[in-house]
Design a protein around this motif. Structure first.
Motif: not given
Length: 162
Positions: A3-17, A149-162
């Motif tokens: 139940s910890g996920f939803g839409i709100g004023a801060s984000s899981f990754w520290g992004a905008s509302p 080669p099989d179409g699996y996609v790997a994302f390489f990254g990090r959360p943006l600075a808060a």
């Protein structure tokens, strides 16, 4: 329970509302959960083990950490704390990358990278084709994606600075 996920004023990754929210109250309590979990490793069903291992080693700079040939062909590739398990089952069980199943599932693997810009430069020097270019995403992440080669996609990254 999740139940910890939803839409709100801060984000899981520290992004905008208005984007994904993580309720920090749902984090593990050290008194009830004294064991810390580490990195995890997805298991990807692949069609050609040699081509897959070559992609991760030659293009992404991983090492082949283990390999077993026999009834089922298997390999473990990794770099630092990131690991990916690769398994050939046979033509009756083909690869099923998430992006080919539904557009809302753009990745199969997320790899945290402290410096995605530096890693993108490294991969460009290795001649690695990028599936999704390096960018700051609307979900509060900075990174890029690479398809194997099989179409699996790997994302390489990090959360943006808060």
């Amino acid at each position: 329970h999740c139940s910890g996920f939803g839409i709100g004023a801060s984000s899981f990754w520290g992004a905008s509302p208005g984007v994904l929210l993580y309720d920090t109250a749902m984090a593990a309590d050290p008194e009830t959960h004294p064991v810390t979990l580490g990195a995890c490793a997805p298991l990807l069903i692949v069609s050609d083990l040699d081509a897959s291992v070559d992609h991760y080693v030659q293009r992404l700079g991983f090492a082949c950490r283990a390999r077993a040939d026999g009834d089922g062909i298997f390999a473990m590739v990794g770099r630092d704390a990131a690991q990916i398990l690769l398994k050939v089952i046979g033509p009756e069980v083909p690869p099923r990358p998430n992006p080919m199943r539904h557009p809302w599932a753009p990745w199969d693997v997320f790899v945290y990278v402290e410096d995605p810009d530096g890693y993108a430069r490294e991969l460009a020097g290795r001649g690695c084709a990028v599936h999704t270019p390096l960018s700051n995403r609307d979900d509060g992440l900075r990174g890029f994606a690479v398809a194997d080669p099989d179409g699996y996609v790997a994302f390489f990254g990090r959360p943006l600075a808060a």
